[in-house]
Design an enzyme around this catalytic site. Sequence first.
Site, mmCIF file in Angstrom:
data_model
loop_
_atom_site.group_PDB
_atom_site.id
_atom_site.type_symbol
_atom_site.label_atom_id
_atom_site.label_comp_id
_atom_site.label_asym_id
_atom_site.label_seq_id
_atom_site.Cartn_x
_atom_site.Cartn_y
_atom_site.Cartn_z
ATOM 1 C CG HIS A 32 -1.965 0.959 1.281
ATOM 2 N ND1 HIS A 32 -1.784 2.260 1.692
ATOM 3 C CD2 HIS A 32 -3.265 0.854 0.945
ATOM 4 C CE1 HIS A 32 -2.926 2.914 1.610
ATOM 5 N NE2 HIS A 32 -3.844 2.086 1.150
ATOM 6 C CE1 TYR A 33 -1.815 6.810 0.770
ATOM 7 C CE2 TYR A 33 -3.084 5.251 -0.548
ATOM 8 C CZ TYR A 33 -3.033 6.282 0.367
ATOM 9 O OH TYR A 33 -4.198 6.790 0.883
ATOM 10 N NE ARG A 34 -3.335 5.819 4.477
ATOM 11 C CZ ARG A 34 -4.635 5.641 4.585
ATOM 12 N NH1 ARG A 34 -5.110 4.512 5.070
ATOM 13 N NH2 ARG A 34 -5.463 6.591 4.228
#
Length: 184
Positions: free
Chosen positions: A128-130
């Site tokens: 995920h981008y987080r």
Amino acid sequence: MQLDKQNLIWIDLEMTGLDPESERIIEIATIVTDKHLNILAEGPVLAIHQSDECLAKMNDWCMKTHTENGLVERVKNSRLTERAAELQTLDFLKKWVPKGVSPICGNSVSQDKRFLFKYMPELADYFHYRHLDVSTLKELASRWKPDVLKGFTKKNTHLALDDIRESIAELAYYREHFINLKNE
């Protein structure tokens, strides 16, 4: 083994230095935990071959640390490429966590992600981008509740699997002593 969107992917890389434009990955390890930080599985721990020329460019700290912990010798003896290590790691992760749902977890993971984007882009894209960066809590604790830092000491072996285990333990420590949550 259970594919679960709540599982977390923990990763650590050891590199020949800090600049992905001129340095290389020499070790990768992963661990998958559940959302409560219980270890579900340890992925492959892979020393990645790099040339003697590449290793000779390491700064004094890297050379000393990675020689003393045995990593330089493992790298020299390895025949594994970055791509092969990337594929083995992805094969492991696909059994535990769907693509695009887990943040990248660990300590100072933005640094690891810079190297992943450069040398293991398919793996970088799996997250995920987080980010779930334990070092953020350490920085906050040092400013807001410095006494908390005295209760957790790392061994700092600078071996990828050891570093991940310590990151998980450190987050569990901060969960209880800084955020004041008990494990459910």
